[in-house]
Design a protein around this motif. Structure first.
Motif, PDB file in Angstrom:
ATOM      1  N   ILE A 121     153.398 114.580 -11.990  1.00 35.26           N
ATOM      2  CA  ILE A 121     152.538 113.401 -12.020  1.00 35.26           C
ATOM      3  C   ILE A 121     152.066 113.228 -13.459  1.00 35.26           C
ATOM      4  O   ILE A 121     151.712 114.194 -14.116  1.00 35.26           O
ATOM      5  CB  ILE A 121     151.334 113.559 -11.076  1.00 35.26           C
ATOM      6  N   ASP A 122     152.036 111.992 -13.958  1.00 36.02           N
ATOM      7  CA  ASP A 122     151.649 111.800 -15.344  1.00 36.02           C
ATOM      8  C   ASP A 122     150.134 111.711 -15.475  1.00 36.02           C
ATOM      9  O   ASP A 122     149.393 111.766 -14.497  1.00 36.02           O
ATOM     10  CB  ASP A 122     152.332 110.575 -15.945  1.00 36.02           C
ATOM     11  N   CYS A 123     149.677 111.556 -16.708  1.00 34.55           N
ATOM     12  CA  CYS A 123     148.247 111.589 -17.000  1.00 34.55           C
ATOM     13  C   CYS A 123     147.467 110.534 -16.225  1.00 34.55           C
ATOM     14  O   CYS A 123     146.353 110.775 -15.775  1.00 34.55           O
ATOM     15  CB  CYS A 123     148.037 111.392 -18.501  1.00 34.55           C
ATOM     16  N   ALA A 124     148.057 109.354 -16.056  1.00 31.07           N
ATOM     17  CA  ALA A 124     147.337 108.254 -15.415  1.00 31.07           C
ATOM     18  C   ALA A 124     146.953 108.568 -13.983  1.00 31.07           C
ATOM     19  O   ALA A 124     146.015 107.991 -13.435  1.00 31.07           O
ATOM     20  CB  ALA A 124     148.186 106.989 -15.458  1.00 31.07           C
ATOM     21  N   THR A 125     147.666 109.502 -13.344  1.00 29.55           N
ATOM     22  CA  THR A 125     147.392 109.845 -11.954  1.00 29.55           C
ATOM     23  C   THR A 125     146.492 111.069 -11.840  1.00 29.55           C
ATOM     24  O   THR A 125     146.156 111.495 -10.747  1.00 29.55           O
ATOM     25  CB  THR A 125     148.720 110.116 -11.214  1.00 29.55           C
ATOM     26  N   ALA A 126     146.107 111.634 -12.982  1.00 31.25           N
ATOM     27  CA  ALA A 126     145.351 112.886 -12.969  1.00 31.25           C
ATOM     28  C   ALA A 126     144.032 112.733 -12.229  1.00 31.25           C
ATOM     29  O   ALA A 126     143.301 111.773 -12.409  1.00 31.25           O
ATOM     30  CB  ALA A 126     145.084 113.346 -14.394  1.00 31.25           C
ATOM     31  N   GLY A 127     143.727 113.708 -11.394  1.00 32.83           N
ATOM     32  CA  GLY A 127     142.426 113.771 -10.754  1.00 32.83           C
ATOM     33  C   GLY A 127     142.152 112.664  -9.774  1.00 32.83           C
ATOM     34  O   GLY A 127     141.059 112.110  -9.734  1.00 32.83           O
ATOM     35  N   ALA A 128     143.114 112.324  -8.940  1.00 33.82           N
ATOM     36  CA  ALA A 128     142.892 111.260  -7.970  1.00 33.82           C
ATOM     37  C   ALA A 128     141.850 111.650  -6.935  1.00 33.82           C
ATOM     38  O   ALA A 128     141.118 110.818  -6.424  1.00 33.82           O
ATOM     39  CB  ALA A 128     144.202 110.902  -7.281  1.00 33.82           C
ATOM     40  N   SER A 129     141.764 112.939  -6.618  1.00 31.08           N
ATOM     41  CA  SER A 129     140.769 113.385  -5.643  1.00 31.08           C
ATOM     42  C   SER A 129     140.332 114.796  -5.969  1.00 31.08           C
ATOM     43  O   SER A 129     141.071 115.565  -6.569  1.00 31.08           O
ATOM     44  CB  SER A 129     141.357 113.338  -4.232  1.00 31.08           C
ATOM     45  N   ALA A 130     139.114 115.128  -5.589  1.00 26.35           N
ATOM     46  CA  ALA A 130     138.577 116.458  -5.848  1.00 26.35           C
ATOM     47  C   ALA A 130     138.917 117.384  -4.699  1.00 26.35           C
ATOM     48  O   ALA A 130     139.065 116.963  -3.559  1.00 26.35           O
ATOM     49  CB  ALA A 130     137.068 116.387  -6.036  1.00 26.35           C
ATOM     50  N   GLY A 131     139.030 118.656  -5.008  1.00 28.58           N
ATOM     51  CA  GLY A 131     139.380 119.634  -3.986  1.00 28.58           C
ATOM     52  C   GLY A 131     138.214 120.536  -3.647  1.00 28.58           C
ATOM     53  O   GLY A 131     137.059 120.157  -3.756  1.00 28.58           O
ATOM     54  N   GLU A 132     138.505 121.741  -3.299  1.00 30.21           N
ATOM     55  CA  GLU A 132     137.503 122.690  -2.840  1.00 30.21           C
ATOM     56  C   GLU A 132     136.656 123.184  -4.014  1.00 30.21           C
ATOM     57  O   GLU A 132     137.173 123.527  -5.069  1.00 30.21           O
ATOM     58  CB  GLU A 132     138.207 123.872  -2.179  1.00 30.21           C
ATOM     59  N   ALA A 133     135.337 123.222  -3.839  1.00 26.05           N
ATOM     60  CA  ALA A 133     134.453 123.713  -4.884  1.00 26.05           C
ATOM     61  C   ALA A 133     134.705 125.193  -5.121  1.00 26.05           C
ATOM     62  O   ALA A 133     134.892 125.962  -4.182  1.00 26.05           O
ATOM     63  CB  ALA A 133     132.997 123.487  -4.497  1.00 26.05           C
ATOM     64  N   ILE A 134     134.717 125.615  -6.402  1.00 26.61           N
ATOM     65  CA  ILE A 134     135.052 127.004  -6.685  1.00 26.61           C
ATOM     66  C   ILE A 134     133.988 127.739  -7.482  1.00 26.61           C
ATOM     67  O   ILE A 134     134.150 128.911  -7.765  1.00 26.61           O
ATOM     68  CB  ILE A 134     136.381 127.095  -7.457  1.00 26.61           C
ATOM     69  N   GLY A 135     132.901 127.107  -7.897  1.00 35.08           N
ATOM     70  CA  GLY A 135     131.892 127.882  -8.598  1.00 35.08           C
ATOM     71  C   GLY A 135     131.210 127.123  -9.710  1.00 35.08           C
ATOM     72  O   GLY A 135     131.150 125.903  -9.703  1.00 35.08           O
ATOM     73  N   THR A 136     130.681 127.858 -10.694  1.00 37.04           N
ATOM     74  CA  THR A 136     129.859 127.282 -11.750  1.00 37.04           C
ATOM     75  C   THR A 136     130.490 127.527 -13.112  1.00 37.04           C
ATOM     76  O   THR A 136     131.413 128.317 -13.263  1.00 37.04           O
ATOM     77  CB  THR A 136     128.461 127.918 -11.724  1.00 37.04           C
ATOM     78  N   LEU A 137     129.955 126.833 -14.112  1.00 38.76           N
ATOM     79  CA  LEU A 137     130.420 127.043 -15.478  1.00 38.76           C
ATOM     80  C   LEU A 137     130.016 128.431 -15.971  1.00 38.76           C
ATOM     81  O   LEU A 137     128.965 128.929 -15.588  1.00 38.76           O
ATOM     82  CB  LEU A 137     129.814 125.988 -16.398  1.00 38.76           C
ATOM     83  N   PRO A 138     130.802 129.056 -16.858  1.00 37.23           N
ATOM     84  CA  PRO A 138     132.060 128.527 -17.381  1.00 37.23           C
ATOM     85  C   PRO A 138     133.175 128.569 -16.342  1.00 37.23           C
ATOM     86  O   PRO A 138     133.246 129.494 -15.534  1.00 37.23           O
ATOM     87  CB  PRO A 138     132.373 129.451 -18.554  1.00 37.23           C
ATOM     88  N   LEU A 139     134.030 127.558 -16.364  1.00 36.04           N
ATOM     89  CA  LEU A 139     135.157 127.478 -15.446  1.00 36.04           C
ATOM     90  C   LEU A 139     136.396 128.052 -16.116  1.00 36.04           C
ATOM     91  O   LEU A 139     136.693 127.735 -17.257  1.00 36.04           O
ATOM     92  CB  LEU A 139     135.417 126.023 -15.060  1.00 36.04           C
ATOM     93  N   THR A 140     137.116 128.883 -15.402  1.00 37.69           N
ATOM     94  CA  THR A 140     138.346 129.461 -15.927  1.00 37.69           C
ATOM     95  C   THR A 140     139.460 129.239 -14.922  1.00 37.69           C
ATOM     96  O   THR A 140     139.293 129.518 -13.734  1.00 37.69           O
ATOM     97  CB  THR A 140     138.180 130.970 -16.190  1.00 37.69           C
ATOM     98  N   GLN A 141     140.572 128.717 -15.402  1.00 42.03           N
ATOM     99  CA  GLN A 141     141.714 128.440 -14.545  1.00 42.03           C
ATOM    100  C   GLN A 141     142.959 129.077 -15.137  1.00 42.03           C
ATOM    101  O   GLN A 141     143.253 128.904 -16.320  1.00 42.03           O
ATOM    102  CB  GLN A 141     141.933 126.928 -14.407  1.00 42.03           C
ATOM    103  N   ALA A 142     143.681 129.838 -14.317  1.00 40.83           N
ATOM    104  CA  ALA A 142     144.944 130.425 -14.747  1.00 40.83           C
ATOM    105  C   ALA A 142     146.082 129.470 -14.423  1.00 40.83           C
ATOM    106  O   ALA A 142     146.046 128.747 -13.424  1.00 40.83           O
ATOM    107  CB  ALA A 142     145.166 131.765 -14.063  1.00 40.83           C
ATOM    108  N   GLY A 143     147.089 129.451 -15.270  1.00 40.86           N
ATOM    109  CA  GLY A 143     148.241 128.594 -15.048  1.00 40.86           C
ATOM    110  C   GLY A 143     149.469 129.161 -15.725  1.00 40.86           C
ATOM    111  O   GLY A 143     149.411 130.177 -16.422  1.00 40.86           O
TER     112      GLY A 143
END
Length: 409
Positions: free
Chosen positions: A32-54
């Motif tokens: 999906i390209d940038c224009a479609t990014a973040g169409a909907s929010a998912g499950e809450a995972i916590g507080t800042l700082p946020l860290t995501q592995a990829g």
């Protein structure tokens, strides 16, 4: 690069002004390209700082894929985003090698590397910040007015596992460097002949890696102040270093210092006078070109010093191809002392009649030690430039520091 094997996530950063906030991730969706990014929010995972592995995938051309993350938060909040590869090295990249290319077993090919890169886009997918790093890429920026920014995590190189961190940060007040003569304590003022400047470096928490972020020239009190980086980013709390220089002085790098939130930090940098001071008398060249004759005077405050003086004439844009040329001026030996009169040497060079408008011709004079290569022991330097005006306006004389200089962050 922004549309290859894309992975989109949404992060909602509510109440970023505080130290913590709630957050949510969207389900990862491929291609999906940038224009479609973040169409909907998912499950809450916590507080800042946020860290995501990829993981960035390496294609058959040795190019890394891209992941996109959408952040929403309070406009104007200062946010720091860090992209860092995992410590575990990526496996060697195996690519088909054309038969025409032979691999030298004595000099093996370098191991492909992951160079983390952050591209920051606005809600219309326009890139407004981009930065790469060798081990880590990080960027500090304010959340845009509409509260939305999109972060593209990628690599100029192969892919691999990474960790993306987003956290609020704080701005300091300002940093002011006062550049002075180390002996007299008099301020060193930026002027046409005696230019004084300083670079501001931002250091990481280990204090082992300091990078240029801004520069400036001293005012009538020898002061240079910063509250933002060269690109307009507010200075965040952390560690800094200053590199100051002035004509006829030896450059100096300050010790690393810390600056806290909202603090105005002042640093005094004392510069030591060059062992040999060099002054030049400028030449006058007819509009149609001719011989530039000038003299150079050398003095020292030391008891006695032996040195070699030489020059290099540097020409830029002298023809319609914009070519650069250099040629030497003859080297001569000098013996100087604080009790002797100044020593003067005469030089000359020819200025062509067909020099292009806007061209610069700069004689640079150096004085160094008497070793096999005196350029490794520079004790003083000075220069001026001839600038070709438009049409039949002839040549203008400028100090070399008045020429436009372009720096990349």
């Amino acid at each position: 690069m922004l549309k290859r094997n894309l992975v989109i996530n949404t992060i909602v950063l509510n109440g970023l002004v505080g130290a913590f906030c709630s957050a949510a991730w969207a389900t990862q969706v491929s291609n999906i390209d940038c224009a479609t990014a973040g169409a909907s929010a998912g499950e809450a995972i916590g507080t800042l700082p946020l860290t995501q592995a990829g993981t960035l995938i390496t294609d058959t051309n040795g190019l890394a894929s891209s992941d996109f993350y959408k952040y929403t938060g309070t406009p104007g909040t200062l946010l720091k985003i860090i992209l860092k590869p995992k410590v575990v090295a990526s496996p060697p990249l195996v690519l088909p090698i054309p038969l025409s290319i032979k691999i030298d077993p004595i000099f093996p090919q370098p191991t492909p590397q992951m160079y983390p890169t952050i591209n920051v886009l606005d809600s219309d997918c326009g890139v407004f910040r981009s930065i790469s790093g060798y081990n880590t890429a990080s960027v500090v920026l304010s959340v845009p007015d509409d509260g939305v920014l999109i972060v593209n995590a990628t690599s100029y190189g192969i892919g691999g596992d990474y960790k993306l961190t987003a956290k609020p940060t704080n701005a300091l007040g300002s940093i002011t460097a006062t550049v002075v003569d180390s002996v007299t304590k008099q301020p060193l003022i930026n002027s046409v002949s005696d230019y004084t400047s300083a670079d501001l470096l931002h250091c990481d928490s280990t204090k082992n890696n300091c990078q240029y972020i801004a520069s400036g020239q001293s005012d009538e009190d020898g002061k240079i102040s910063w509250s933002i980086e060269q690109d307009g980013t507010p200075l965040e709390v952390g560690f800094y270093q200053i590199v100051a220089s002035s004509n006829q002085y030896e450059p100096k790098t300050s010790s690393i210092f810390a600056v806290a939130k909202d603090i105005d930090k002042s640093i005094v940098v004392g510069l030591k006078s060059s062992p040999v001071r060099v002054s030049t008398t400028n030449c006058t060249v007819p509009k149609t070109g001719g011989v530039c004759k000038f003299s150079v005077t050398f003095t020292t405050s030391q008891a006695k010093i032996s040195a070699t003086a030489w020059g290099i004439v540097d020409g830029n844009g002298i023809n319609n191809l914009g070519q650069r040329t250099q040629f030497p001026l003859p080297a001569q030996s000098l013996t100087l002392s604080s009790t002797d009169n100044a020593k003067t040497l005469n030089y000359q060079f020819n200025v062509p009649a067909n020099v292009q408008d806007g061209a610069s011709i700069c004689p640079n004079i150096y004085v160094g030690g008497l070793g096999a290569d005196p350029s490794f022991d520079i004790k003083g330097t000075n220069s001026f430039c001839l600038i070709k005006g438009e049409g039949n306006t002839g040549f203008q004389i400028l100090p070399a520091n008045q020429l436009p200089i372009t720096r990349n962050k």
